[in-house]
Design a protein around this motif. Structure first.
Motif, mmCIF file in Angstrom:
data_model
loop_
_atom_site.group_PDB
_atom_site.id
_atom_site.type_symbol
_atom_site.label_atom_id
_atom_site.label_comp_id
_atom_site.label_asym_id
_atom_site.label_seq_id
_atom_site.Cartn_x
_atom_site.Cartn_y
_atom_site.Cartn_z
ATOM 1 N N ILE A 307 0.785 -1.310 0.071
ATOM 2 C CA ILE A 307 -0.484 -0.392 0.520
ATOM 3 C C ILE A 307 0.805 1.282 -0.134
ATOM 4 N N LEU A 308 2.108 1.324 1.295
ATOM 5 C CA LEU A 308 2.772 2.268 0.666
ATOM 6 C C LEU A 308 3.386 2.469 -0.623
ATOM 7 N N LEU A 309 3.997 1.525 -1.242
ATOM 8 C CA LEU A 309 4.517 1.537 -2.081
ATOM 9 C C LEU A 309 4.094 1.823 -3.369
ATOM 10 N N VAL A 310 2.079 1.877 -3.841
ATOM 11 C CA VAL A 310 1.438 2.227 -4.422
ATOM 12 C C VAL A 310 1.029 3.958 -3.863
ATOM 13 N N LEU A 311 1.226 4.309 -2.958
ATOM 14 C CA LEU A 311 1.601 5.808 -2.502
ATOM 15 C C LEU A 311 2.691 6.277 -3.233
ATOM 16 N N VAL A 312 3.979 5.770 -3.013
ATOM 17 C CA VAL A 312 5.132 6.039 -3.948
ATOM 18 C C VAL A 312 4.695 6.166 -5.139
ATOM 19 N N GLY A 313 4.421 5.257 -5.448
ATOM 20 C CA GLY A 313 3.912 5.439 -7.629
ATOM 21 C C GLY A 313 3.232 6.176 -7.474
ATOM 22 N N ILE A 314 2.374 6.045 -6.702
ATOM 23 C CA ILE A 314 0.967 7.785 -7.552
ATOM 24 C C ILE A 314 1.642 8.718 -6.850
ATOM 25 N N VAL A 315 2.244 9.336 -5.873
ATOM 26 C CA VAL A 315 2.237 10.811 -4.591
ATOM 27 C C VAL A 315 3.854 11.064 -5.414
ATOM 28 N N GLY A 316 4.608 10.101 -5.444
ATOM 29 C CA GLY A 316 6.147 10.086 -6.221
ATOM 30 C C GLY A 316 5.999 10.220 -7.668
ATOM 31 N N SER A 317 5.240 9.886 -8.406
ATOM 32 C CA SER A 317 5.014 10.651 -10.027
ATOM 33 C C SER A 317 4.859 11.525 -9.958
ATOM 34 N N GLN A 318 4.008 12.693 -9.254
ATOM 35 C CA GLN A 318 3.291 13.638 -10.458
ATOM 36 C C GLN A 318 4.706 14.686 -10.276
ATOM 37 N N PRO A 319 5.021 14.605 -9.172
ATOM 38 C CA PRO A 319 6.259 16.250 -8.950
ATOM 39 C C PRO A 319 7.372 16.029 -10.607
ATOM 40 N N GLN A 320 8.099 14.181 -10.811
ATOM 41 C CA GLN A 320 8.780 14.488 -11.587
ATOM 42 C C GLN A 320 8.050 14.701 -12.998
ATOM 43 N N GLY A 321 6.951 14.065 -12.667
ATOM 44 C CA GLY A 321 6.536 14.036 -14.390
ATOM 45 C C GLY A 321 6.079 15.206 -14.777
ATOM 46 N N SER A 322 5.444 16.027 -13.069
ATOM 47 C CA SER A 322 4.598 17.584 -14.056
ATOM 48 C C SER A 322 6.328 18.658 -14.150
ATOM 49 N N LEU A 323 7.576 18.032 -13.516
ATOM 50 C CA LEU A 323 8.838 19.089 -13.932
ATOM 51 C C LEU A 323 8.953 18.835 -15.539
ATOM 52 N N CYS A 324 8.846 17.672 -15.712
ATOM 53 C CA CYS A 324 8.897 17.247 -16.834
ATOM 54 C C CYS A 324 8.033 17.886 -18.005
ATOM 55 N N ILE A 325 7.055 17.228 -18.131
ATOM 56 C CA ILE A 325 6.493 17.896 -18.965
ATOM 57 C C ILE A 325 5.792 19.317 -18.579
ATOM 58 N N TYR A 326 5.538 19.468 -17.932
ATOM 59 C CA TYR A 326 6.233 21.694 -17.688
ATOM 60 C C TYR A 326 7.182 22.293 -18.673
ATOM 61 N N GLY A 327 8.499 21.297 -18.433
ATOM 62 C CA GLY A 327 9.261 22.014 -19.055
ATOM 63 C C GLY A 327 9.056 21.983 -20.611
ATOM 64 N N ALA A 328 9.018 21.069 -20.900
ATOM 65 C CA ALA A 328 7.823 20.395 -22.356
ATOM 66 C C ALA A 328 7.710 21.197 -23.388
#
Length: 478
Positions: A307-328
């Protein structure tokens, strides 16, 4: 006044300030951020690049040294040394955004020319697009693996696609709101995901053997394989160089350049080190070290860990993915200035999700990502080297923000191109391609150094050296 109905480029300064105060939606695109809105701190920069590493898209890269056959201690040293080198190269360009008040691709016009900045723009779109897809894919994989363990479902392509769609929606939403939301979520994720990784590490510690001796070496010797692992680790911070000034542009103009470099460099080093070393340690506990990392990790932990790792997959992905697509999105807007930042981001995000689905249903995603990373590094390294040299030796930290938007102005050079920078970048890029090895393309010099992945190093050195020599000959470096 309704948000989103008036494009950024049509608003005068007073209207922009009023709208920014009324909403968390960022209205600035590639324009110069006004002094009264440049309120970010060095702490913000530190957490942006620390928090963006707390996702599976980055964490999984730490398993590579072990799958290459290295012992844990060799993996640890190669990761630590590589990240240190890469973080220095990444951080040296950090003050450029603060001095110009605009994005990295636009600011690069001071070195490449106003039209020549198209090279940085294309690299930003390509890099952000690719890392966005990687983040969405690995986040979706975490959701699918958790569903398989907790609910007994089969990890099918459809389940992977559903997981990716959930991650994609979260990432896109934050990227649309922009800088303020991304910075805020980076801080939260830095603490939250780090806490989860510590809990998981404690629960698995009894199985961990730091004396893990490694396996069959990918390049036949410890030295060659160690250098390969080190080069891969160094390339990770370098890959963020294209986005760094999208955030430092919100720092006050007169902020210390040295402190800016230290803040950015420390943030990305610590974030990458935690993520990669965690994965390396976990991978040594796998029965088969070549097994997919996310699924293997899910299989080792108890239900609460899943359950905790799912939260990492969901919550952790947002900043990284947002940073990248924001820059693009900022990159795409610099190509089409009348296209708003929000619309630019949405267009690329939809295409990115489509790419993930292609990777799930049609083409092997792993091979596609490896090829993307190799080519991206060859393009990015000389661009970064040229901007560092331009900042340090040519312009000596002094810029005219207005001239970055003026045809026939200070940064017009020859028909909008600084031919010295253009020739240097092309030379570096072609040099890098000579050493590349992927499933889709291999350069003629691939095996010259025994398979060690040095293409981005040669690309950066050649591009930077040629640019310095040409600028020296032209009299711009004194």
């Amino acid at each position: 006044m309704a948000l989103g109905k008036i494009p950024d480029w049509q608003l005068d300064n007073s209207e922009q300030v009023q709208l920014v105060q009324e909403s968390t939606l960022e209205l600035h695109g590639i324009d110069v951020v006004p002094d009264n809105e440049r309120t970010s701190t060095l702490k913000d920069i530190f957490f942006v690049f620390l928090g963006s590493q707390m996702c599976f898209g980055i964490i999984v890269l730490g398993s590579l040294p072990i799958t290459l056959g290295l012992s844990f201690y060799d993996a640890l040293s190669s990761i630590s040394v590589g990240l240190f080198i890469g973080s220095i190269l990444f951080a040296l360009v950090a003050p450029l955004g603060a001095r110009t008040g605009t994005s990295g691709t636009v600011a690069s016009g001071a070195h490449f020319g106003l039209r020549g900045r198209i090279f940085g723009t294309i690299i930003a779109i390509f890099t952000g697009f690719g890392f966005f897809a990687l983040t969405v894919w690995t986040g979706g994989e975490a959701i699918a693996a958790a569903a398989a363990k907790l609910l007994g479902w089969e990890v099918s392509k459809n389940l992977l696609a559903i997981g990716a769609a959930i991650i994609g929606l979260l990432v896109i939403s934050a990227a649309i709101y922009g800088h303020k939301i991304i910075v805020a979520t980076e801080k939260f994720v830095s603490y939250a995901v780090a806490a989860v990784l510590i809990l998981i590490s404690i629960s698995l510690f009894h199985n961990f053997n730091p004396a893990y001796a490694g396996g069959e070496l990918a390049l036949g010797s410890v030295t060659a394989t160690w250098y390969l692992s080190m080069a891969i680790a160094a390339a990770l911070p370098v890959s963020y160089g294209i986005f760094l000034n999208d955030y430092t542009r919100y720092l006050p103009k007169d902020i210390s350049g040295t402190k800016t470099i230290l803040s950015a460099g420390a943030g990305i080093y610590i974030g990458c080190w935690i993520a990669l070393v965690f994965a390396a340690a976990v991978t040594t506990m796998f029965v088969d070290v070549t097994a997919p990392f996310v699924g293997g990790l899910m299989g080792m932990v108890a239900w609460w860990g899943v359950i905790l790792l799912v939260l990492v997959g969901i919550v952790g992905s947002q900043p990284q993915g947002s940073l990248c697509i924001y820059g693009a999105g900022l990159g795409l807007q610099s190509l089409f200035p009348k296209l708003s930042r929000v619309n630019s981001t949405l267009i690329l995000a939809v295409l990115g999700i489509a790419l993930v689905f292609i990777g799930i249903y049609i083409v092997d995603m792993v091979n596609m990502i490896i090829a993307f990373l190799a080519i991206d590094q060859c393009a990015l390294a000389p661009w970064l080297a040229i901007n560092i040299i331009g900042y340090r030796f040519v312009n000596k930290a002094k810029y005219s923000s207005e001239a970055l938007f003026e045809n026939q102005g200070k940064y017009w050079f020859s028909a909008g191109f600084n031919l010295n920078a253009v020739f240097a970048w092309i030379s570096g890029f072609i040099t890098g391609l000579m050493f590349i090895h992927t499933e889709f393309y291999s350069g003629p010099l691939t095996n010259l150094f025994g398979g060690v992945s040095l293409e981005w190093v040669f690309a950066g050195v050649v591009g930077g050296l040629i640019y310095y020599i040409l600028e020296k000959i032209s009299g711009r470096i004194r």
